[in-house]
Scaffold this active site. Structure first.
Site, PDB file in Angstrom:
ATOM      1  N   ASP A  41       0.456  -1.314  -0.366  1.00  0.00           N
ATOM      2  CA  ASP A  41       0.203   0.646   0.355  1.00  0.00           C
ATOM      3  C   ASP A  41       0.954   1.337  -0.212  1.00  0.00           C
ATOM      4  O   ASP A  41       1.705   1.207   0.371  1.00  0.00           O
ATOM      5  CB  ASP A  41      -0.565  -0.205   0.695  1.00  0.00           C
ATOM      6  CG  ASP A  41       0.335   0.617   2.704  1.00  0.00           C
ATOM      7  OD1 ASP A  41       0.727   0.540   2.375  1.00  0.00           O
ATOM      8  OD2 ASP A  41      -0.860  -0.038   3.493  1.00  0.00           O
ATOM      9  N   ASN A  62      -4.016  12.672   1.005  1.00  0.00           N
ATOM     10  CA  ASN A  62      -4.918  12.674   0.834  1.00  0.00           C
ATOM     11  C   ASN A  62      -6.035  14.626   1.224  1.00  0.00           C
ATOM     12  O   ASN A  62      -6.053  15.073   0.873  1.00  0.00           O
ATOM     13  CB  ASN A  62      -6.399  11.583   1.119  1.00  0.00           C
ATOM     14  CG  ASN A  62      -6.978  10.704  -0.225  1.00  0.00           C
ATOM     15  OD1 ASN A  62      -6.564  11.135  -1.484  1.00  0.00           O
ATOM     16  ND2 ASN A  62      -7.635   9.386   0.785  1.00  0.00           N
ATOM     17  N   ASP A  92      -6.652   9.995  -6.283  1.00  0.00           N
ATOM     18  CA  ASP A  92      -7.051   9.325  -6.937  1.00  0.00           C
ATOM     19  C   ASP A  92      -6.540   9.235  -8.357  1.00  0.00           C
ATOM     20  O   ASP A  92      -5.748   8.310  -8.759  1.00  0.00           O
ATOM     21  CB  ASP A  92      -8.430   9.780  -7.722  1.00  0.00           C
ATOM     22  CG  ASP A  92      -9.991   9.535  -6.689  1.00  0.00           C
ATOM     23  OD1 ASP A  92      -9.454   8.588  -5.789  1.00  0.00           O
ATOM     24  OD2 ASP A  92     -10.863  10.397  -6.823  1.00  0.00           O
ATOM     25  N   GLU A 129      -6.169   1.832  -0.849  1.00  0.00           N
ATOM     26  CA  GLU A 129      -5.020   2.299  -0.650  1.00  0.00           C
ATOM     27  C   GLU A 129      -4.100   1.326  -1.145  1.00  0.00           C
ATOM     28  O   GLU A 129      -2.357   1.000  -1.481  1.00  0.00           O
ATOM     29  CB  GLU A 129      -3.800   3.928  -0.416  1.00  0.00           C
ATOM     30  CG  GLU A 129      -3.063   2.810   0.946  1.00  0.00           C
ATOM     31  CD  GLU A 129      -4.256   3.646   1.856  1.00  0.00           C
ATOM     32  OE1 GLU A 129      -4.602   2.988   3.204  1.00  0.00           O
ATOM     33  OE2 GLU A 129      -5.639   3.255   1.763  1.00  0.00           O
TER      34      GLU A 129
END
Length: 702
Positions: free
Chosen positions: A563, A571, A580, A607
């Site tokens: 990840d 974010n 995104d 993620e």
């Protein structure tokens, strides 16, 4: 000389010509006047019997035509059956070679174990003359009949295998095997990659192959042959229970008649010079497209019983005629003249088209006359029935024509050989052709060239008496456009059939659009919409399957779970649209690092990303994981919320060597998750591998 004298001279000349003609007529009448009543009765009998004789001759001709057609159908069916059996033999040989080529490499390397194995295979497969293994140096390292290695003699087959695809099934030419001395057809496949690891081969016993396909139910002396159209050579029976191999015969009438190898029948001189009726059919498998099976029956043998029946029939007619003449000669006018007069009158009326005419002979008259009268009456009845049947048929045809002329579908009629004999007017709207332009042409002419096989199969099924529906093919209109046609077909009594053709182009377009829509829905169901990778559900199914396959086949399997480090901070700092985009960039990196067709990359959630690497060792999985980590770091994507200042990833790795290490797929997923946790605990931007020990401490950092 005045006009009166000229007229008198001309009249005298005319009278002389008339007198001469009358004299000749008198002489003829005098000759006929010398013929007695018995000879006249014989002549009348001959005239009465003549129509029956003509009918019998016509029946004999019909018998000849029917017998030839029957023989053609039987030899064609026999050829189709033989081709089917040979096709099965080719497929069995291919399956055997595929199994042999996948044998352990140590076995295919040669030696006593290899030879002993091939000897057992040969004993269990008597249809093979020989079985062997050839290495890439064209050396015969192992053979079912030879004990020492030697150079492989059939360089043609070896060259074809070397230049073909890995899984190509190569068929050689007709030869006599050097090791066995028997007629042989070599079939081979590459062992490993074509041209690098040699090949495995079998020598198929052509005598076994040919004689095992001899059909039953045909005349004694039926000849079965196989043609290799590539070389023009035949393998055929030698008449003594064996087979013989001919020289190339590209110009032989049978070779020319077979032409491009499609199925059919022909009448030509055979390989032994005897005129035969041949049926021929190609082998259906793609690799044997150059081979054609022929089944031939001598024409004289096929028609022998027809000749015998004809001779007996003609002898019967002659015998009846002779007996009648003798009876007429001795019985005289009273017992014959009257019935003959009636019979003659009956024949005359029939000849004039009066099919209602019947004749009655007194019961005391000779049985020959009564029999002849009954035959004439039966003939008149049959002719009358035929006339009524023709009238009824004409009425039915008028009704059918009315229906055909007023329907939007195309109605067509085929004869027994697949030629169009009737096409309805709707052909102009549907096919773009006038009906009269299509009549007399083959049914295949309606379809595009690529769909000729569909139409040929339809005609073959019709000829076998099978009704069909929903048969689809493309038809080309005169200006080059194509339309989709749906056909229903029904066989007719006596041969041929009726086709009903409908334009389904619009329906076909709608079906294609629906198919594309379903394909798009399927993509949405199995792919992650944001990254384009496989989604979680599809991944779970694929991983379960790959884990089970690795355990069954005892192969390696690798799993990478990773990840993005501090993604929540990313974010929060840059916003969800930027997050995104970051996920899409990382997904692109994963796609680029999974280079093999069997590798699978998926978005596992949020993620997290995961990858399956089939047939990959532990070292290979670690190398791939490190490549992914470095590729993500090399993007240099700014990340102020991370201690590294750029986007990085932590990766966990788990492997099962040779299908062992974890009880099930769930345990392996838990192990790779623990490895990912260990990579994060070790400071992130790292790769950590898990062992088969389920404890969290059983991982090591790379």
């Amino acid at each position: 000389m005045d006009h009166g004298e000229v007229a008198g001279t001309a009249a005298s000349g005319n009278n002389s010509a008339i007198d001469a003609a009358n004299a000749q007529t008198g002489e003829v009448r005098s000759v006929f006047g010398c013929i007695g009543i018995r000879l006249r009765l014989v002549a009348l009998i001959a005239v009465a019997i003549l129509p029956l004789t003509l009918l019998m001759v016509n029946d004999i001709r019909s018998d000849f035509r029917n017998e030839i057609a029957s023989t053609q159908a039987r030899v064609q069916a026999a050829a189709e059956l033989a081709a089917s059996r040979h096709t099965r033999s080719f497929l069995e040989a291919r399956i055997f070679l595929e199994a042999l080529k996948n044998a352990p490499a140590t076995l295919l390397a040669g030696g006593e174990e290899c030879s002993a194995t091939l000897v057992r295979f040969r004993e269990n497969n008597p249809q093979f003359n020989s079985i062997g293994v050839v290495d890439r140096n064209e050396t015969l390292v192992c053979h079912s009949s030879l004990s020492t290695p030697r150079r492989y003699a059939n360089s043609v087959v070896f060259g074809r295998v070397a230049s073909s695809a890995d899984d190509a099934f190569v068929v050689g030419d007709f030869i006599f095997g050097r090791a066995t001395g028997r007629p042989t057809l070599s079939m081979a496949m590459a062992a490993g990659e074509a041209g690098s690891s040699g090949m495995v081969f079998v020598g198929y016993d052509l005598e076994n192959l040919l004689l095992s396909a001899e059909p039953g139910g045909l005349e004694t002396g039926t000849v079965v042959s196989m043609l290799d159209r590539r070389s023009g050579r035949f393998i055929t029976g030698d008449g003594n229970g064996g087979v013989r191999l001919t020289d190339p015969m590209p110009d032989h009438p049978l070779t020319v008649a077979i032409g491009n190898g499609r199925r059919g029948v022909t009448e030509v001189a055979g390989l032994d010079g005897v005129d035969r009726i041949y049926g021929y059919a190609p082998l259906a498998v793609t690799e044997a497209a150059g081979f054609v099976i022929t089944v031939g029956v001598a024409r004289t043998q096929a028609l022998a019983h027809v000749y015998d029946d004809s001779l007996r029939a003609m002898a019967t007619v002659l015998g009846v005629t002779l007996l009648t003449c003798l009876a007429t000669w001795w019985l005289g006018a009273w017992t014959h003249l009257r019935p003959l007069g009636k019979l003659g009158e009956m024949a005359k009326r029939l000849g004039g088209g009066d099919l209602d005419a019947r004749v009655a002979i007194d019961s005391w008259q000779a049985p020959e006359f009564r029999s002849l009268a009954r035959k004439l009456n039966r003939m008149a009845e049959r002719l009358d029935e035929s006339r009524r049947a023709e009238q009824a048929s004409a009425e039915r045809d008028a009704i059918y024509k009315l229906l055909a002329d007023n329907t939007v579908d195309v109605v067509a009629r085929l004869d027994t050989v697949g030629m169009l004999t009737f096409v309805s007017p709707a052909a102009l709207d549907v096919l773009g052709h006038r009906p009269e332009d299509l009549v007399g042409s083959a049914a295949e002419a309606i379809s595009v060239v690529e769909d000729h096989g569909i139409v040929e199969s339809l005609i073959a099924n019709l000829q076998s008496g099978e009704a069909m529906s929903d048969i689809r093919f493309r038809a080309r209109r005169p200006k080059g456009s194509e339309v989709w046609i749906e056909v229903s077909a029904r066989p007719l009594e006596g041969g041929g059939g009726v086709l009903v053709m409908r334009d389904i182009t619009r329906r076909k377009i709608i079906e294609e659009e629906l198919k594309e829509a379903n394909a798009r829905l399927e993509i949405l169901a199995f792919n992650d919409a944001l990254t384009g990778l496989t989604n979680r559900g599809a991944f779970d199914e694929r991983f379960e399957a790959e884990f089970g396959r690795a355990v069954r086949e005892k192969t390696d399997l690798g799993l990478i779970l990773f990840d993005i480090d501090r993604f929540k901070n990313y974010n929060d700092t840059y916003g969800h649209p930027a997050g995104d985009e970051c996920l899409r960039l990382v997904a692109d990196v994963l796609k680029q690092c999974l280079r093999r067709p069997g590798d699978v990359g998926a978005r596992y959630g949020g993620e997290e990303f995961i990858a399956i690497l089939p047939n990959t060792s532990a070292e290979g999985v670690l190398d791939r994981a490190e490549s992914i980590r470095q590729a993500i770091r090399s993007m240099g994507l700014r990340h102020t919320g991370s201690e590294f200042g750029i986007v990085t990833a932590s990766l966990g790795v788990a492997t099962i060597p040779a299908g062992a290490g974890y009880r099930n797929a769930t345990d392996m997923l838990k192990a790779v998750d623990r490895a990912l946790y260990g990579a994060k605990s070790a400071g992130r931007d790292a790769v950590r591998a898990a062992s088969d020990d389920p404890s969290p401490a059983a991982s090591h950092c790379v």
